[in-house]
Design an enzyme around this catalytic site. Sequence first.
Site, PDB file in Angstrom:
ATOM      1  N   MET B  30       0.838  -1.197   0.000  1.00  0.00           N
ATOM      2  CA  MET B  30       0.000   0.000   0.000  1.00  0.00           C
ATOM      3  C   MET B  30       0.880   1.256   0.000  1.00  0.00           C
ATOM      4  O   MET B  30       0.431   2.350   0.292  1.00  0.00           O
ATOM      5  CB  MET B  30      -0.945  -0.002   1.208  1.00  0.00           C
ATOM      6  CG  MET B  30      -1.863  -1.240   1.213  1.00  0.00           C
ATOM      7  SD  MET B  30      -3.498  -0.944   1.927  1.00  0.00           S
ATOM      8  CE  MET B  30      -3.057  -0.511   3.602  1.00  0.00           C
ATOM      9  N   GLU B  35      11.529  -0.297   5.619  1.00  0.00           N
ATOM     10  CA  GLU B  35      12.579  -1.305   5.498  1.00  0.00           C
ATOM     11  C   GLU B  35      12.024  -2.714   5.233  1.00  0.00           C
ATOM     12  O   GLU B  35      12.631  -3.505   4.517  1.00  0.00           O
ATOM     13  CB  GLU B  35      13.414  -1.299   6.785  1.00  0.00           C
ATOM     14  CG  GLU B  35      14.798  -1.829   6.582  1.00  0.00           C
ATOM     15  CD  GLU B  35      15.652  -1.602   7.834  1.00  0.00           C
ATOM     16  OE1 GLU B  35      15.331  -0.676   8.615  1.00  0.00           O
ATOM     17  OE2 GLU B  35      16.613  -2.368   8.015  1.00  0.00           O
ATOM     18  N   GLY B  36      10.858  -3.011   5.817  1.00  0.00           N
ATOM     19  CA  GLY B  36      10.240  -4.322   5.591  1.00  0.00           C
ATOM     20  C   GLY B  36       9.948  -4.549   4.113  1.00  0.00           C
ATOM     21  O   GLY B  36      10.254  -5.614   3.565  1.00  0.00           O
ATOM     22  N   HIS B  37       9.365  -3.526   3.476  1.00  0.00           N
ATOM     23  CA  HIS B  37       9.089  -3.651   2.042  1.00  0.00           C
ATOM     24  C   HIS B  37      10.378  -3.863   1.251  1.00  0.00           C
ATOM     25  O   HIS B  37      10.426  -4.659   0.312  1.00  0.00           O
ATOM     26  CB  HIS B  37       8.412  -2.380   1.519  1.00  0.00           C
ATOM     27  CG  HIS B  37       7.079  -2.098   2.134  1.00  0.00           C
ATOM     28  ND1 HIS B  37       6.829  -0.980   2.893  1.00  0.00           N
ATOM     29  CD2 HIS B  37       5.912  -2.792   2.106  1.00  0.00           C
ATOM     30  CE1 HIS B  37       5.571  -0.986   3.299  1.00  0.00           C
ATOM     31  NE2 HIS B  37       4.987  -2.078   2.834  1.00  0.00           N
ATOM     32  N   GLY B 147       5.418 -10.229   4.015  1.00  0.00           N
ATOM     33  CA  GLY B 147       6.134 -10.311   5.284  1.00  0.00           C
ATOM     34  C   GLY B 147       5.340 -11.127   6.284  1.00  0.00           C
ATOM     35  O   GLY B 147       4.139 -10.928   6.444  1.00  0.00           O
ATOM     36  N   GLN B 153      -2.432 -12.241   7.688  1.00  0.00           N
ATOM     37  CA  GLN B 153      -2.584 -11.921   6.265  1.00  0.00           C
ATOM     38  C   GLN B 153      -1.929 -13.006   5.410  1.00  0.00           C
ATOM     39  O   GLN B 153      -2.504 -13.443   4.400  1.00  0.00           O
ATOM     40  CB  GLN B 153      -1.969 -10.559   5.962  1.00  0.00           C
ATOM     41  CG  GLN B 153      -1.952 -10.239   4.471  1.00  0.00           C
ATOM     42  CD  GLN B 153      -1.569  -8.801   4.191  1.00  0.00           C
ATOM     43  OE1 GLN B 153      -2.380  -7.899   4.301  1.00  0.00           O
ATOM     44  NE2 GLN B 153      -0.319  -8.584   3.841  1.00  0.00           N
ATOM     45  N   SER B 185       9.847  -1.990  12.835  1.00  0.00           N
ATOM     46  CA  SER B 185       8.554  -1.396  12.496  1.00  0.00           C
ATOM     47  C   SER B 185       8.731   0.108  12.436  1.00  0.00           C
ATOM     48  O   SER B 185       9.482   0.679  13.242  1.00  0.00           O
ATOM     49  CB  SER B 185       7.506  -1.734  13.562  1.00  0.00           C
ATOM     50  OG  SER B 185       6.395  -0.869  13.446  1.00  0.00           O
ATOM     51  N   SER B 186       8.041   0.751  11.497  1.00  0.00           N
ATOM     52  CA  SER B 186       8.119   2.219  11.448  1.00  0.00           C
ATOM     53  C   SER B 186       7.553   2.807  12.732  1.00  0.00           C
ATOM     54  O   SER B 186       7.816   3.945  13.090  1.00  0.00           O
ATOM     55  CB  SER B 186       7.348   2.767  10.245  1.00  0.00           C
ATOM     56  OG  SER B 186       6.889   1.758   9.408  1.00  0.00           O
TER      57      SER B 186
END
Lengths: 283, 283
Positions: B30, B35-37, B147, B153, B185-186
């Site tokens: 989205m 960093e995860g993306h 992730g 999900q 996490s942000s």
Amino acid sequence: MKVVTTIKEMQAEMLVQKKQGKSIGFVPTMGFLHEGHLTLINRARQENDIVVLSIFVNPLQFGPKEDFSTYPRDFERDRALAESEDVDFLFFPSVAEMYPHPSSVKVVVQDRTDVLCGKSRPGHFDGVATVITKLFNIVMPTRAYFGIKDAQQVAVIEGLVTDFNFPVQLIAVDIVRENDGLAKSSRNVNLFPDERQQATILYKSLLAAKDAITQGERNSFTLIHLIKEMITSESDGEIDYVEIFSYPELITMEELNGRIIIALAVKFTKVRLIDNLIIDIEE
Amino acid sequence: MKVVTTIKEMQAEMLVQKKQGKSIGFVPTMGFLHEGHLTLINRARQENDIVVLSIFVNPLQFGPKEDFSTYPRDFERDRALAESEDVDFLFFPSVAEMYPHPSSVKVVVQDRTDVLCGKSRPGHFDGVATVITKLFNIVMPTRAYFGIKDAQQVAVIEGLVTDFNFPVQLIAVDIVRENDGLAKSSRNVNLFPDERQQATILYKSLLAAKDAITQGERNSFTLIHLIKEMITSESDGEIDYVEIFSYPELITMEELNGRIIIALAVKFTKVRLIDNLIIDIEE
């Protein structure tokens, strides 16, 4: 012709074909093949490198009181017919292969279902859309062929393909008719001789409505009345419905414009016949 | 990198790649990349010929009281990041492109949703499964990357892929952690300094449960109790949930066996953190 019974093998076979740039024409059926199916297969044969026929009696699309267990099946006859029609792959999975456990997901059809034959079959089109989603993912067809005789099914699948963006071209194949116009059906043999004669009025009434539209008639009720009058006066059939909708949205409209469908169902002694005509009205 | 905004062009581009036998790695997001993306993109880059990133804030998966309109968006920043990560195609459709009219069909997720975070978000996973169905049909990926931090999900999408037979390999990418074990996490920047220190107990408690399992503990309640005790005694966080399920089915089990997930959510002053651990228990 290769008969494939597992999803894994079918996907592997199709990926091989696609990597070679082959186009895949797909005819999904519940088997017990008749002339209508063969017309679809022929059309697929003409337009694609590879033809895939699936035979799967899908339990999801039968209601609890419907005839899933007694639905006619004759695999050896179907296999011979498919072979003679030059089908390349016959996909014939078991119910356990297609539904190995309760599914965590299903497709729900949110419109186009609460009219025509769908009105009396709640959940039927959810079952159709779910199995077609699975079959499209298994066969990965370039083109998929459906008979327009079941116009509501085609409308639902058109919505499925469009709204889920399936990379599949949906081909709605015209109704095949006898010389006198009666739509071909395996059920026609169940008409008594006088009923067989009378049944020609179904298509004649559709054509009369089309003529009236050509001459400027745009009122839905007037046209429905015209068709009902013709059928009632020319046959002993009992009218189940005569309806006119936008197509493929299947929305009722009083003043007709754009693409419309006139659909009807008439009960004779031992058989209920359906027919329809799709007309493009240009203003 | 090519930015594509229409479905038609995206499908055409992907068909060109597929005809050349290229594998396609897909990272659906989205946007507002973190960093995860980037970890997902890197993994896709390593394993595929072509990398596709999609950015689409999907209105279907937001509830009426949720933050669809205020969800953070920064396309120019995302585009620059994608470019620097060597993405080949950035798919960035508008809402009107993805949902040009009310959809005639939707995917309904029938299980795996009424637990964990899904419990308080009715319809959320239907929206996720519907948009992923569309995106899979548009991008036609060989592999899709998600992730595992959002384990529910991933479980729902695993069901979607398996039960609808999508010809896509689902890759669940491990949680990326800080040196002290806290899941990245942000939102971590919203922890006060003492909370940031305390928050390390989340992962430590998961590891302690894993140790207990290794030493033979199989009772779900005992393990949950152990984790809750550790979090409560070592932090000021308020426990939202600590749960153990089979994975990916997300079914409660008292005696643990097979593949399981331990998942937790803990609220600190300004931020709610989640973490989880998937463990294979061999008898």
